[in-house]
Design an enzyme around this catalytic site. Structure first.
Site, PDB file in Angstrom:
ATOM      1  CB  CYS A 113      -0.955   0.004   1.179  1.00  0.00           C
ATOM      2  SG  CYS A 113      -2.116  -1.350   1.124  1.00  0.00           S
ATOM      3  CG  HIS A 253      -2.665   4.128   2.594  1.00  0.00           C
ATOM      4  ND1 HIS A 253      -3.339   3.804   1.439  1.00  0.00           N
ATOM      5  CD2 HIS A 253      -2.621   2.989   3.332  1.00  0.00           C
ATOM      6  CE1 HIS A 253      -3.695   2.525   1.475  1.00  0.00           C
ATOM      7  NE2 HIS A 253      -3.271   2.007   2.623  1.00  0.00           N
ATOM      8  CG  ASN A 283      -6.363  -0.149   1.982  1.00  0.00           C
ATOM      9  OD1 ASN A 283      -5.734   0.318   1.040  1.00  0.00           O
ATOM     10  ND2 ASN A 283      -5.780  -0.709   3.031  1.00  0.00           N
TER      11      ASN A 283
HETATM   12  O1  UT7 Z   1      -3.259  -0.583   3.861  1.00  0.00           O
HETATM   13  C1  UT7 Z   1      -2.579  -1.000   4.983  1.00  0.00           C
HETATM   14  C2  UT7 Z   1      -3.073  -2.188   5.631  1.00  0.00           C
HETATM   15  N1  UT7 Z   1      -4.259  -2.310   6.359  1.00  0.00           N
HETATM   16  C3  UT7 Z   1      -4.724  -1.535   7.372  1.00  0.00           C
HETATM   17  O2  UT7 Z   1      -4.308  -0.452   7.597  1.00  0.00           O
HETATM   18  C4  UT7 Z   1      -5.791  -2.082   8.240  1.00  0.00           C
HETATM   19  C5  UT7 Z   1      -5.477  -1.864   9.681  1.00  0.00           C
HETATM   20  N2  UT7 Z   1      -6.439  -2.432  10.596  1.00  0.00           N
HETATM   21  C6  UT7 Z   1      -7.745  -2.066  10.653  1.00  0.00           C
HETATM   22  O3  UT7 Z   1      -8.218  -1.258   9.890  1.00  0.00           O
HETATM   23  C7  UT7 Z   1      -8.585  -2.650  11.771  1.00  0.00           C
HETATM   24  O4  UT7 Z   1      -7.736  -3.357  12.644  1.00  0.00           O
HETATM   25  C8  UT7 Z   1      -9.735  -3.576  11.299  1.00  0.00           C
HETATM   26  C9  UT7 Z   1     -10.799  -2.741  10.630  1.00  0.00           C
HETATM   27  C10 UT7 Z   1      -9.198  -4.616  10.328  1.00  0.00           C
HETATM   28  C11 UT7 Z   1     -10.357  -4.255  12.492  1.00  0.00           C
HETATM   29  O5  UT7 Z   1     -10.796  -3.298  13.433  1.00  0.00           O
HETATM   30  P1  UT7 Z   1     -10.391  -3.419  14.969  1.00  0.00           P
HETATM   31  O6  UT7 Z   1     -11.056  -2.315  15.653  1.00  0.00           O
HETATM   32  O7  UT7 Z   1      -8.888  -3.467  15.046  1.00  0.00           O
HETATM   33  O8  UT7 Z   1     -11.072  -4.786  15.388  1.00  0.00           O
HETATM   34  P2  UT7 Z   1     -10.390  -6.107  15.980  1.00  0.00           P
HETATM   35  O9  UT7 Z   1      -9.599  -6.814  14.919  1.00  0.00           O
HETATM   36  O10 UT7 Z   1      -9.686  -5.779  17.261  1.00  0.00           O
HETATM   37  O11 UT7 Z   1     -11.657  -6.970  16.312  1.00  0.00           O
HETATM   38  C12 UT7 Z   1     -12.615  -6.570  17.303  1.00  0.00           C
HETATM   39  C13 UT7 Z   1     -13.816  -7.479  17.222  1.00  0.00           C
HETATM   40  C14 UT7 Z   1     -13.457  -8.961  17.178  1.00  0.00           C
HETATM   41  O12 UT7 Z   1     -14.441  -9.678  17.885  1.00  0.00           O
HETATM   42  P3  UT7 Z   1     -14.201 -10.155  19.417  1.00  0.00           P
HETATM   43  O13 UT7 Z   1     -13.008 -11.055  19.353  1.00  0.00           O
HETATM   44  O14 UT7 Z   1     -13.967  -8.889  20.200  1.00  0.00           O
HETATM   45  O15 UT7 Z   1     -15.483 -10.852  19.747  1.00  0.00           O
HETATM   46  C15 UT7 Z   1     -13.533  -9.319  15.731  1.00  0.00           C
HETATM   47  O16 UT7 Z   1     -13.802 -10.679  15.512  1.00  0.00           O
HETATM   48  O17 UT7 Z   1     -14.521  -7.239  16.001  1.00  0.00           O
HETATM   49  C16 UT7 Z   1     -14.690  -8.462  15.285  1.00  0.00           C
HETATM   50  N3  UT7 Z   1     -14.696  -8.173  13.859  1.00  0.00           N
HETATM   51  C17 UT7 Z   1     -15.803  -7.848  13.189  1.00  0.00           C
HETATM   52  N4  UT7 Z   1     -17.091  -7.725  13.567  1.00  0.00           N
HETATM   53  C18 UT7 Z   1     -17.981  -7.369  12.632  1.00  0.00           C
HETATM   54  C19 UT7 Z   1     -13.646  -8.156  13.008  1.00  0.00           C
HETATM   55  N5  UT7 Z   1     -14.047  -7.822  11.772  1.00  0.00           N
HETATM   56  C20 UT7 Z   1     -15.387  -7.632  11.856  1.00  0.00           C
HETATM   57  C21 UT7 Z   1     -16.377  -7.280  10.922  1.00  0.00           C
HETATM   58  N6  UT7 Z   1     -17.651  -7.159  11.361  1.00  0.00           N
HETATM   59  N7  UT7 Z   1     -16.105  -7.042   9.622  1.00  0.00           N
END
Ligand code: UT7
Length: 326
Positions: A113, A253, A283
């Site tokens: 990215c 980005h 993204n």
């Molecule tokens: O281009 C460069 C590369 N990429 C990035 O910059 C992405 C960087 N990361 C992110 O944008 C975020 O970490 C995400 C959007 C991918 C995830 O958000 P988060 O606030 O970091 O959530 P998390 O991974 O800590 O997950 C929190 C909860 C989890 O459930 P539990 O374990 O708390 O019950 C996940 O399973 O949210 C759950 N979860 C979802 N729930 C509904 C993860 N994805 C989803 C989803 N819908 N799509």
């Protein structure tokens, strides 16, 4: 050394729009969760018969038209992409042929990215050293092709688009003041596309294990990204004698609205000076900074004389910034 100046910019996103409510039907998620955690509402996805070079062609044609530059005037094409049309010929090579750039060398830059800032920086060096007169820099992605639509941690984010910028030597103060590129391979396994290269070529096993899709530890990427984003922005400003408040426009980005907001907070910038379009594009990897910059130009938020900071981060880890006077 002469500054390289962006003399024309273009962008293109495929027609098909995938909304959060459509994703609700595919995976266990909600529009509310996606908007709250990422800021994304919809994204553009390619049709079956399109690849990064098709999107790049449209963005590049627009950039060339706006620059008033003919394809045969291009000396070099640099394409940033995460997953080009094929391993070779490169996407830059496909673009060179289809655009009719008979006199151009071409190369892909693989920096995930960060490919926007990386491709712009590579292109700018050839202008600054006087080696070339006209360079076409492009970011082009079909990230939906490397997305596992059963993985809710990635399929809500990744999308498709292309952006392009034509560089020429500046004749005044406008132009690219400085660029910085960084990388740290220790973070490689936080975000990777394991198979499809020569280490793990396609086999029944790699397909069964879904190794041809991007894998991401999103939460860990998030934390590293916020820190690196802010640090590299701060460093390039300091080295060139500027303060964050001198920035007229920050074009980051577009990975996640929360990452952008956290980085902007660290810089102490008001959000009014930041270009955000992640809600409509998701993204788009190496394309995102070009697409956002084009939007800033097209909506007249970018004015002559503005001090503009571009910054990106991506898998690898790679990250970097570019500082320019518009
Ligand atoms: O281009 C460069 C590369 N990429 C990035 O910059 C992405 C960087 N990361 C992110 O944008 C975020 O970490 C995400 C959007 C991918 C995830 O958000 P988060 O606030 O970091 O959530 P998390 O991974 O800590 O997950 C929190 C909860 C989890 O459930 P539990 O374990 O708390 O019950 C996940 O399973 O949210 C759950 N979860 C979802 N729930 C509904 C993860 N994805 C989803 C989803 N819908 N799509």
């Amino acid at each position: 050394m002469k500054r390289a100046q962006i003399v024309g910019i273009g962008a293109y996103a495929p027609q098909r729009v995938l909304t959060n409510s459509e994703l609700e039907k595919l995976i266990d998620t909600t529009d509310e969760w996606i908007v709250q955690r990422t800021g994304i509402r919809e994204r553009h996805i390619v049709d079956d018969n399109e690849g990064p070079a098709d999107l790049a062609l449209r963005a590049a044609r627009q950039a060339l038209d706006r620059a008033g530059v003919g394809p045969e005037e291009i000396d070099l094409i640099v394409v940033g992409t995460t997953a080009g049309d094929m391993l070779f010929p490169t996407t830059a090579n496909l673009l060179q042929h289809r655009l009719g750039c008979r006199n151009a060398g071409s190369m892909d830059v693989y920096a995930a990215c960060s490919g926007s800032v990386y491709s712009l920086s590579v292109g700018a060096q050839y202008i600054q050293t006087g080696k070339y007169e006209t360079v076409l820099c492009v970011g082009a992605e079909c990230l939906s092709r490397i997305t596992d639509f059963t993985d809710r941690g990635t399929c809500i984010l990744l999308a498709d688009a292309a952006g392009a910028a034509v560089l020429r030597p500046a004749d005044g103060e406008a132009g690219i003041i400085d660029t910085d590129l960084y990388s740290d391979g220790r973070y490689g396994e936080l975000l990777m596309l394991p198979a499809g290269g020569s280490r793990y070529p396609a086999t029944h096993e790699t397909v069964d294990k879904r190794m041809h899709f991007a894998k991401m530890k999103g939460n860990e990427v998030f934390k590293v990204a916020v820190r690196m984003f802010g640090d590299c922005a701060q460093r390039i400003l300091e080295r060139n004698g500027f303060k964050p408040t001198d920035i007229d426009l920050f074009v980051p980005h577009q990975a996640n609205l929360r990452i952008i907001e956290a980085a902007v907070k660290r810089l102490g910038l008001p959000m009014e000076r930041v270009i955000v379009n992640v809600e409509r594009y998701g993204n788009t990897g190496a394309a995102s900074v070009y697409v956002a910059l084009e939007e800033a130009w097209a909506t007249k938020r970018l004015r002559a004389g503005d001090l503009v900071l571009l910054a990106a981060f991506g898998g690898g880890f790679t990250w970097g910034a570019a500082l320019l006077r518009w």
